[in-house]
Design a protein around this motif. Structure first.
Motif, PDB file in Angstrom:
ATOM      1  N   TYR A  83       0.831  -1.214   0.000  1.00 21.46           N
ATOM      2  CA  TYR A  83       0.000   0.000   0.000  1.00 21.46           C
ATOM      3  C   TYR A  83       0.862   1.259   0.000  1.00 21.46           C
ATOM      4  CZ  TYR A  83      -2.949   3.798   1.498  1.00 21.46           C
ATOM      5  OH  TYR A  83      -3.576   5.013   1.558  1.00 21.46           O
TER       6      TYR A  83
ATOM      7  N   ARG B  81       0.989   4.148  -2.751  1.00 20.28           N
ATOM      8  CA  ARG B  81       0.405   5.427  -2.359  1.00 20.28           C
ATOM      9  C   ARG B  81       1.419   6.567  -2.375  1.00 20.28           C
ATOM     10  NH1 ARG B  81      -4.615   7.948  -1.755  1.00 20.28           N
ATOM     11  NH2 ARG B  81      -4.483   9.530  -0.116  1.00 20.28           N
TER      12      ARG B  81
ATOM     13  N   LYS C 259      -4.938   3.958   4.694  1.00 26.36           N
ATOM     14  CA  LYS C 259      -5.052   5.302   4.124  1.00 26.36           C
ATOM     15  C   LYS C 259      -5.273   6.338   5.223  1.00 26.36           C
ATOM     16  CE  LYS C 259      -7.838   8.063   0.920  1.00 26.36           C
ATOM     17  NZ  LYS C 259      -8.988   8.052  -0.025  1.00 26.36           N
TER      18      LYS C 259
END
Length: 241
Positions: free
Chosen positions: A65, A69, A151
Motif C-alpha cells: 500500500y 500510495r 489510508k
C-alpha cells in the motif's frame, strides 16, 4: 466448507460482512474460526500459528500500500510509517472498529485481563489476516478492507509529526528481532533554553552507536537519534545478505 456449528458459522459470516466481504467469497471457515480462538481457550487449537503467518501478511500488505500510495517517499520514511501501521496500538484500533473482541473465544481469566486487551486484539487481527491470506494464498481478501485503514492512519501519521515516534518504532524493531532494547546517552551542551542544539543524544545497540541527534529538549534529541538508528537498521535489514 462451512463449520459444523451453525451459530458460529453465522457469527463469522457477520464478521466477514463487516469487513466488506461476502460469505460467498472463497473463505476457509475452519481457518477463520481457528484465528479467533485464544490460547487461553485451547492450548492445542488456537491462533498462534495463524498469527505468525498474519504478521508477515500485514507487513506485506502495508508495504504494498505505502509503495503504491507514496511513490516519491524515501524508504526510511515508508519504513517508519509502516512500523506504526503494524503496531499493536493501531491493530487494536482497527480490531475495535469491527468489534472483533465479541468473536474471540477466550477463557474468563483472559477476558478479565484488561492490561492484555490491546495485544490480544492485535494478535487476533493478525491471525484473521493469516486465515484470509491462506484461504486464497493472496491478498485478495485482505487489501480491499485493510487499505482504507492504512489510508486514514498513514495520512494521520504524515500530517502529525508527533505520531512518528521513532523511539517506539526502534524499540519495537529491536525487541521483535533481537529481544533487546537500545540504550540512550544524552548530554546537555548549552544552558540556553531556546538553543535548538541544547541537548545531544546517542543511541547505542549491541555495543555500537547506531544514531546521533540534537534537539532543544532531551526528548527531541533522543527522537532524532532514534530516527537515524531506525532508518539505518531498516535499510540494513533490507540489503541482500
Amino acid at each position: 466448507m462451512t463449520l459444523n456449528h451453525p451459530q458460529r458459522q453465522r457469527e463469522l459470516e457477520k464478521l466477514i460482512q463487516k469487513l466488506g466481504l461476502s460469505p460467498q467469497d472463497p473463505i476457509d471457515w475452519q481457518l477463520l474460526d481457528l484465528a479467533l480462538i485464544h490460547p487461553s481457550f485451547s492450548s492445542e487449537m488456537n491462533y498462534d500459528r495463524l498469527e505468525f503467518v498474519g504478521d508477515a501478511v500485514l507487513r506485506m500488505a502495508a508495504a504494498e500500500y505505502l509503495d503504491e500510495r507514496y511513490p516519491d517517499s524515501k524508504v526510511g520514511e515508508l519504513a517508519s510509517i509502516r512500523s506504526l501501521l503494524v503496531s499493536d496500538r493501531m491493530l487494536a484500533k482497527i480490531a475495535d472498529n469491527y468489534g472483533l473482541e465479541r468473536y474471540l473465544l477466550l477463557s474468563p481469566g483472559a477476558a478479565g485481563d484488561r492490561n492484555g486487551r490491546q495485544s490480544r486484539l492485535a494478535d487476533a487481527l493478525e491471525a484473521t489476516l493469516g486465515a484470509l491470506y491462506l484461504s486464497t494464498h493472496s491478498l485478495d481478501l485482505v487489501r480491499p478492507w485493510l487499505d482504507e485503514h492504512f489510508k486514514e492512519l498513514a495520512e494521520q501519521i504524515r500530517c502529525d509529526p508527533a505520531l512518528q515516534n521513532y523511539k517506539d518504532a526502534l524499540q519495537e524493531l529491536t525487541q521483535s528481532r533481537y529481544q533487546m532494547l537500545p540504550e540512550y546517552r544524552v548530554r546537555e551542551t548549552s544552558t540556553v533554553h531556546a538553543d535548538p542544539q541544547r541537548f545531544q543524544a546517542e543511541v547505542w545497540f549491541q555495543g555500537t552507536r547506531r544514531g546521533y541527534g540534537q534537539g532543544r529538549t532531551k526528548k527531541a534529541a533522543e527522537q532524532a537519534a532514534a530516527r537515524m538508528a531506525f532508518v539505518e537498521m531498516q535499510q540494513a535489514q533490507a540489503l541482500p545478505s
